[in-house]
Design a protein around this motif. Structure first.
Motif, short mmCIF file in Angstrom:
data_model
loop_
_atom_site.label_atom_id
_atom_site.label_comp_id
_atom_site.label_asym_id
_atom_site.label_seq_id
_atom_site.Cartn_x
_atom_site.Cartn_y
_atom_site.Cartn_z
N ARG A 78 -3.93 1.31 6.85
CA ARG A 78 -5.12 1.98 6.34
C ARG A 78 -4.77 3.13 5.40
N ARG A 79 -3.47 3.33 5.19
CA ARG A 79 -3.01 4.37 4.27
C ARG A 79 -2.54 3.80 2.94
N VAL A 80 -2.53 2.48 2.81
CA VAL A 80 -1.94 1.86 1.62
C VAL A 80 -2.65 2.30 0.35
N ASP A 81 -3.97 2.14 0.29
CA ASP A 81 -4.72 2.47 -0.93
C ASP A 81 -4.51 3.93 -1.33
N LYS A 82 -4.57 4.83 -0.36
CA LYS A 82 -4.41 6.25 -0.65
C LYS A 82 -2.98 6.56 -1.10
N ALA A 83 -2.03 5.92 -0.47
CA ALA A 83 -0.63 6.15 -0.85
C ALA A 83 -0.37 5.68 -2.27
N VAL A 84 -0.96 4.55 -2.64
CA VAL A 84 -0.82 4.05 -4.02
C VAL A 84 -1.50 5.01 -4.99
N GLU A 85 -2.70 5.45 -4.63
CA GLU A 85 -3.46 6.37 -5.50
C GLU A 85 -2.69 7.67 -5.75
N LEU A 86 -2.03 8.18 -4.72
CA LEU A 86 -1.30 9.44 -4.83
C LEU A 86 0.09 9.26 -5.43
N LEU B 234 4.11 -6.12 3.34
CA LEU B 234 5.17 -5.39 2.66
C LEU B 234 4.76 -3.95 2.38
N LEU B 235 3.54 -3.76 1.88
CA LEU B 235 3.10 -2.42 1.52
C LEU B 235 2.82 -1.57 2.76
N SER B 236 2.37 -2.18 3.84
CA SER B 236 2.20 -1.43 5.08
C SER B 236 3.55 -0.95 5.60
N ALA B 237 4.56 -1.82 5.48
CA ALA B 237 5.91 -1.41 5.88
C ALA B 237 6.42 -0.29 4.98
N GLU B 238 6.13 -0.38 3.69
CA GLU B 238 6.55 0.67 2.76
C GLU B 238 5.91 2.01 3.12
N VAL B 239 4.64 1.98 3.48
CA VAL B 239 3.94 3.21 3.90
C VAL B 239 4.63 3.80 5.13
N ARG B 240 4.93 2.95 6.12
CA ARG B 240 5.57 3.45 7.34
C ARG B 240 6.93 4.06 7.05
N LEU B 241 7.74 3.36 6.28
CA LEU B 241 9.08 3.84 5.99
C LEU B 241 9.04 5.13 5.18
N ASN B 242 8.16 5.19 4.19
CA ASN B 242 8.03 6.39 3.37
C ASN B 242 7.51 7.55 4.20
N LEU C 75 -7.95 8.13 4.79
CA LEU C 75 -7.63 6.99 5.64
C LEU C 75 -8.77 5.97 5.56
N ALA C 76 -8.44 4.75 5.18
CA ALA C 76 -9.47 3.72 5.01
C ALA C 76 -10.06 3.31 6.35
N ALA C 77 -11.29 2.79 6.30
CA ALA C 77 -11.97 2.36 7.52
C ALA C 77 -11.40 1.05 8.05
N GLU C 78 -10.79 0.25 7.16
CA GLU C 78 -10.24 -1.03 7.56
C GLU C 78 -8.82 -1.21 7.03
N ASP C 79 -8.12 -2.17 7.59
CA ASP C 79 -6.75 -2.45 7.15
C ASP C 79 -6.75 -2.94 5.71
N TYR C 80 -5.66 -2.65 5.01
CA TYR C 80 -5.48 -3.12 3.64
C TYR C 80 -5.36 -4.64 3.63
N ARG C 81 -6.13 -5.30 2.76
CA ARG C 81 -6.14 -6.77 2.71
C ARG C 81 -5.64 -7.29 1.36
N GLY C 82 -5.13 -6.42 0.52
CA GLY C 82 -4.71 -6.83 -0.81
C GLY C 82 -3.40 -7.58 -0.81
N PRO C 83 -2.87 -7.84 -2.02
CA PRO C 83 -1.60 -8.57 -2.14
C PRO C 83 -0.45 -7.85 -1.43
N GLU C 84 0.43 -8.62 -0.84
CA GLU C 84 1.62 -8.08 -0.17
C GLU C 84 1.25 -7.04 0.88
N SER C 85 0.23 -7.31 1.67
CA SER C 85 -0.26 -6.32 2.63
C SER C 85 0.81 -5.92 3.65
#
Length: 293
Positions: free
Chosen positions: A216-224, A135-143, A123-133
């Motif tokens: 804060r799960r976006v980067d890890k979810a993409v990595e996995l 959209l990808l946060s919503a994708e994490v929640r739905l997944n 879990l990242a220390a801060e919110d994801y700030r990358g492109p489509e933040s």
């Protein structure tokens, strides 16, 4: 809410029942337009049911196709003992509960406790700030909400989906599952307790004091490989005409702000058009005698 039941007046309910009986009678008599109307009426709700049970859209598409073919093949047995959709749910549930194919969580026998530990890892220390933040946060929640359902045993999962996601009455849900209403309520309460405990302890959407945040799960979810930033499966999924969008579903979840709302807050997904067309081809294949009259 991600519900498939209509709050109709008694008179409207009677009229709707008469319309369903007339539609099915025409379909059973061999009216191909009526059969297509039945499929069109049921395909999206059955797809949403399958998606909740098997997690991945591709598997849900295959399951929906098979369920719809079984529904059409058994239309002549419908006697109006329940609404047409409720009756179709019964066929769908029987198919989904007996699927030999397992979801990854089922195969790994993943518990909600183990899933919670996995969410804490990376879990990242801060919110994801990358492109489509957003959209990808919503994708994490739905997944994530899809995945957590898979941590329930199938009988508990379907009880929760019918009762707390689709909001069927305990009488209708018990009929779908072919069990008594008290037995259904007991099963639902067990599932609700497990999901509620998990969300309260884990999910920042359900409980502001909980540790997990989708952004804060976006980067890890993409990595996995849990989400694909180039092709989100859920956040960009087609929806039914006039159905709720991702944003509308999230707004509703925020207003309700309870554990069950997190599981309900999916957009009104539509069955993919390619599958719908494939079903039409199968219906014209000669496999269904009622269409050859």
């Amino acid at each position: 809410m991600d519900t498939e039941v209509d709050n109709e007046s008694p008179a409207a309910d009677v009229a709707a029942g008469a319309q369903e009986r007339e539609l099915v009678a025409r379909a059973v008599a061999g009216d191909s337009v009526a059969v297509s109307d039945v499929v069109r009426q049921l395909q999206d709700p059955l797809y949403r049911l399958a998606l909740r049970m098997v997690w991945r859209p591709a598997e849900a598409e295959d399951a929906t196709q098979e369920i719809l073919l079984r529904v059409v093949g058994n239309l002549a047995t419908w006697r109006g003992e329940a609404k047409l959709l409720t009756w179709a749910y019964r066929i769908g549930v029987n198919y989904l509960l007996n699927l030999r194919r397992q979801t990854p969580q089922e195969a790994a026998q993943l518990s909600l406790d183990a899933f919670r530990e996995g969410l804490a890892d990376g879990l990242a220390a801060e919110d994801y700030r990358g492109p489509e933040s957003a959209l990808l946060s919503a994708e994490v929640r739905l997944n994530c909400s899809q995945a957590m359902l898979q941590c329930l045993a199938r009988d508990e999962r379907i009880a929760f989906v019918l009762g707390d996601v689709f909001e069927l009455s305990s009488t209708d849900a018990a009929w779908v599952l072919d069990i008594s209403a008290p037995a259904y309520r007991k099963r639902l309460e067990r599932a609700k307790k497990r999901i509620g405990t998990f969300l309260t302890a884990t999910c920042g959407v359900a409980n502001a004091a909980a540790f997990c945040r989708c952004s804060r799960r976006v980067d890890k979810a993409v990595e996995l490989g849990r989400i694909d930033p180039r092709k989100p499966r859920f956040a960009t999924h087609p929806i039914s005409p006039g159905g709720r969008t991702v944003t509308e579903a999230e707004d509703q979840m925020i207003r309700l702000h309870d554990a069950a709302a997190v599981l309900r807050a999916h957009p009104d997904y539509a069955a993919p058009q390619a599958k719908v067309e494939a079903i039409s081809v199968l219906l014209r294949s000669g496999r269904f005698p009622l269409l050859d009259k």
